[in-house]
Design an enzyme around this catalytic site. Structure first.
Site, PDB file in Angstrom:
ATOM      1  N   HIS A   1      -7.434 -23.653  23.819  1.00 13.75           N
ATOM      2  CA  HIS A   1      -7.856 -23.272  22.471  1.00 13.75           C
ATOM      3  C   HIS A   1      -8.852 -24.266  21.861  1.00 13.75           C
ATOM      4  CE1 HIS A   1      -4.581 -20.642  23.168  1.00 13.75           C
ATOM      5  NE2 HIS A   1      -3.624 -21.436  22.737  1.00 13.75           N
TER       6      HIS A   1
ATOM      7  N   LYS B   1      -9.189 -14.419  17.355  1.00 15.25           N
ATOM      8  CA  LYS B   1      -9.027 -14.651  15.906  1.00 15.25           C
ATOM      9  C   LYS B   1     -10.346 -14.372  15.196  1.00 15.25           C
ATOM     10  CE  LYS B   1      -5.424 -18.158  16.507  1.00 15.25           C
ATOM     11  NZ  LYS B   1      -4.192 -17.741  15.866  1.00 15.25           N
TER      12      LYS B   1
ATOM     13  N   ASP C   1      -7.689 -16.188  26.072  1.00 20.73           N
ATOM     14  CA  ASP C   1      -7.421 -17.325  25.188  1.00 20.73           C
ATOM     15  C   ASP C   1      -7.320 -16.685  23.820  1.00 20.73           C
ATOM     16  OD1 ASP C   1      -7.692 -19.385  23.279  1.00 20.73           O
ATOM     17  OD2 ASP C   1      -8.433 -20.695  24.853  1.00 20.73           O
ATOM     18  N   HIS C   2      -6.113 -16.592  23.304  1.00 23.54           N
ATOM     19  CA  HIS C   2      -5.952 -15.736  22.118  1.00 23.54           C
ATOM     20  C   HIS C   2      -6.706 -16.273  20.907  1.00 23.54           C
ATOM     21  CE1 HIS C   2      -2.646 -18.466  20.920  1.00 23.54           C
ATOM     22  NE2 HIS C   2      -2.788 -17.975  19.713  1.00 23.54           N
TER      23      HIS C   2
ATOM     24  N   ASP D   1      -1.307 -27.658  26.787  1.00 24.78           N
ATOM     25  CA  ASP D   1      -0.912 -26.442  26.076  1.00 24.78           C
ATOM     26  C   ASP D   1      -1.957 -26.011  25.043  1.00 24.78           C
ATOM     27  OD1 ASP D   1       0.935 -24.372  25.311  1.00 24.78           O
ATOM     28  OD2 ASP D   1       1.501 -25.559  23.560  1.00 24.78           O
TER      29      ASP D   1
END
Ligand code: BG6
Length: 490
Positions: free
Chosen positions: A245, A187, A182-183, A240
């Site tokens: 996220h 972060k 999960d990008h 999405d």
């Protein structure tokens, strides 16, 4: 499975990248790997074997990669491209069939080197390719003990399909060698949330229903479909953005203190939050879909126009969520995300309760609740609003004003390089640290909650309300918060 077996440690000196000609590879993966390599963070002898359907030879692919790097490396990032390109090789493969995996395996070379090295694989492909890819890897000796696998989202479209993917991966790789991306977890400011909460004494005693009125999480994007028509129209904002996220952000805000900063304790605490999410009621969600409008003065078409047909897919969603546990009883978490919003912002707002009694009320001065704003992008900052007295002799009454304590991360940490989220995640995949990756039980708890929302939409025939591109979604989203006396932070 909740506990993860201790992963045998090895650093991969081979990286096998599926989907190497795709959009993500061009924009994020190749630039991130190049930046890591240029900074000497990847093993000196790393070989990056790239594969996709397109026919390239090694040199042809290097040209392709050079072009992607020129276009997508962040401006101002001084990197050495040529030495990185030399580490790349390429093998064309149609991963939907078993043929060709043997050739790929030969290109990769042996993986059982017995010297504490190994292979990390990254699947950046459409999910329908996951199963045949894993079968092909397994059949050709590319799933053994010193091989780990990274999976890019989407991991399914609902709980059932996600379980199917998870089962297929589990048939070849144990959980401690599976790295679900999960990008958002890559972060910097998202990780900083943990430092803010657990490296300061200040917040934790107040971080509960007794002192927090509500939490808002906004992920606003200015982009529209971006040519991802086929994928996006079948997904929508809920699947999405919220399933992954936003729920990860929520889990990090709401989790109990983990016993240490390690993969298992952190993921144990996140999954408890995800399992505590209450089923969302019918009037606690708003779906939206943008129509033509303007963003930063530039006209943009509506979703239906971009798509070329009518659609029932939401490009915006707002949800009033509840975490049913001791800490958060009665504290709503307002979530909203959308495409074609007026600006790109990801932020978390923690609205504290007002002081229980104001000694200033008799003097006509009003207090306002403290607010903590955690800006994730584009600005990485942490802002805490505090009440202060307006300077003066107060002959006409005492005045209080909310003033910000503002920490702008790039200013506070001027030295360290700002890295792409994927740099962190790819390096962790190469080195085998699962802390910032999503465990199976988390993904499944996320889907479970999301599926129930979709079922409510279906049951009550809730279709998207339109909103003008360049606005913060349909007016019903404003009403969702305002009927509780809450204003979305803008
Ligand atoms: C992706 C979604 O996971 O995240 C995209 O599929 C979205 O639709 C993107 O645009 C947002 O990522 P970021 O890092 O730009 O906030």
């Amino acid at each position: 499975m909740t506990a993860t077996a201790a992963a045998p440690h090895f650093t991969a000196n081979k990286l096998l990248l599926f989907g190497a000609t795709g959009d993500l590879a061009q924009r994020m993966l190749l630039p991130s790997l190049c930046a890591l390599d240029s900074d000497g963070l990847l093993p000196d002898d790393i070989r990056i074997i790239c594969t996709a359907r397109s026919e390239y030879d090694d040199d042809g692919f290097r040209e392709f990669a050079r072009d992607a790097l020129t276009r997508f490396l962040p401006a101002g990032r001084a990197v050495k491209i040529e030495p990185f390109l030399e580490k790349l090789s390429y093998q064309a493969l149609d991963a939907s069939t078993p043929e060709g995996f043997d050739v790929l395996a030969k290109k990769v070379g042996g993986v059982d080197t017995g010297d504490n090295r190994g292979l990390s694989i990254f699947l950046s492909t459409a999910p329908f390719l996951f199963e045949p890819t894993i079968a092909g890897l397994q059949a050709n000796g590319l799933a053994s003990g010193n091989v780990r696998i990274g999976l890019e989202k989407p991991l399914g479209t609902d709980l059932a399909t996600s379980c199917q993917i998870n089962d297929a991966v589990a048939a070849a790789f144990p959980e401690h060698r599976i790295f679900r991306i999960d990008h958002y977890l890559g972060k910097e400011t998202v990780q900083n949330l943990l430092a803010l909460r657990f490296a300061n004494i200040l917040f934790e005693p107040l971080w509960n229903a007794a002192h927090i009125d509500h939490v808002q999480i906004t992920v606003a994007e200015t982009v529209g479909l971006e040519g991802r028509v086929g994928f996006y129209d079948g997904a929508g904002a809920l699947r999405d953005m919220v399933q992954n996220h936003m729920l990860q952000l929520l889990a990090l805000v709401a989790m109990e203190p983990p016993t240490s900063f390690d993969a298992t304790p952190i993921r144990d605490e996140k999954v408890k939050v995800l399992r505590s999410l209450r089923r969302v009621a019918r009037d606690e969600t708003v779906r939206g879909q943008y129509r033509a409008g303007a963003i930063a003065g530039k006209a943009v078409p509506g979703y239906d126009e971009e798509l070329g047909k009518d659609s029932d897919t939401e490009t915006f969603v707002a949800i009033k969520a509840h975490v049913d546990n001791w800490r958060w009883k009665g504290v709503p978490f307002y979530l909203r995300t959308g495409k074609r919003m007026p600006e790109r912002t990801t932020e978390i707002i923690v609205k504290f309760r007002d002081v229980p009694f104001s000694i200033f009320a008799d003097r006509g001065a009003r207090t306002q609740p403290n607010t903590l704003v955690i800006g994730i992008q584009p600005k990485e900052n942490i802002r805490l609003s505090l009440m202060a007295k307006v300077p003066g002799l107060d002959r006409e009454g005492l005045r209080l004003r909310s003033v910000p304590l503002d920490i702008t991360m790039p200013d506070a940490f001027a030295g360290p390089e700002r890295r792409i989220a994927y740099e962190r995640l790819l390096l962790d995949l190469v080195e085998g640290d699962q802390t910032l990756f999503v465990r199976r039980d988390e993904v499944e708890a996320q889907w479970d909650w999301i599926d129930a929302i979709r079922a409510t939409w279906d049951e009550h025939d809730i279709s998207p309300k339109t909103y003008t591109a360049g606005s913060y979604g349909p007016s019903a989203a404003i009403a969702l918060a305002e009927r509780d006396g809450v204003t979305w932070h803008e």
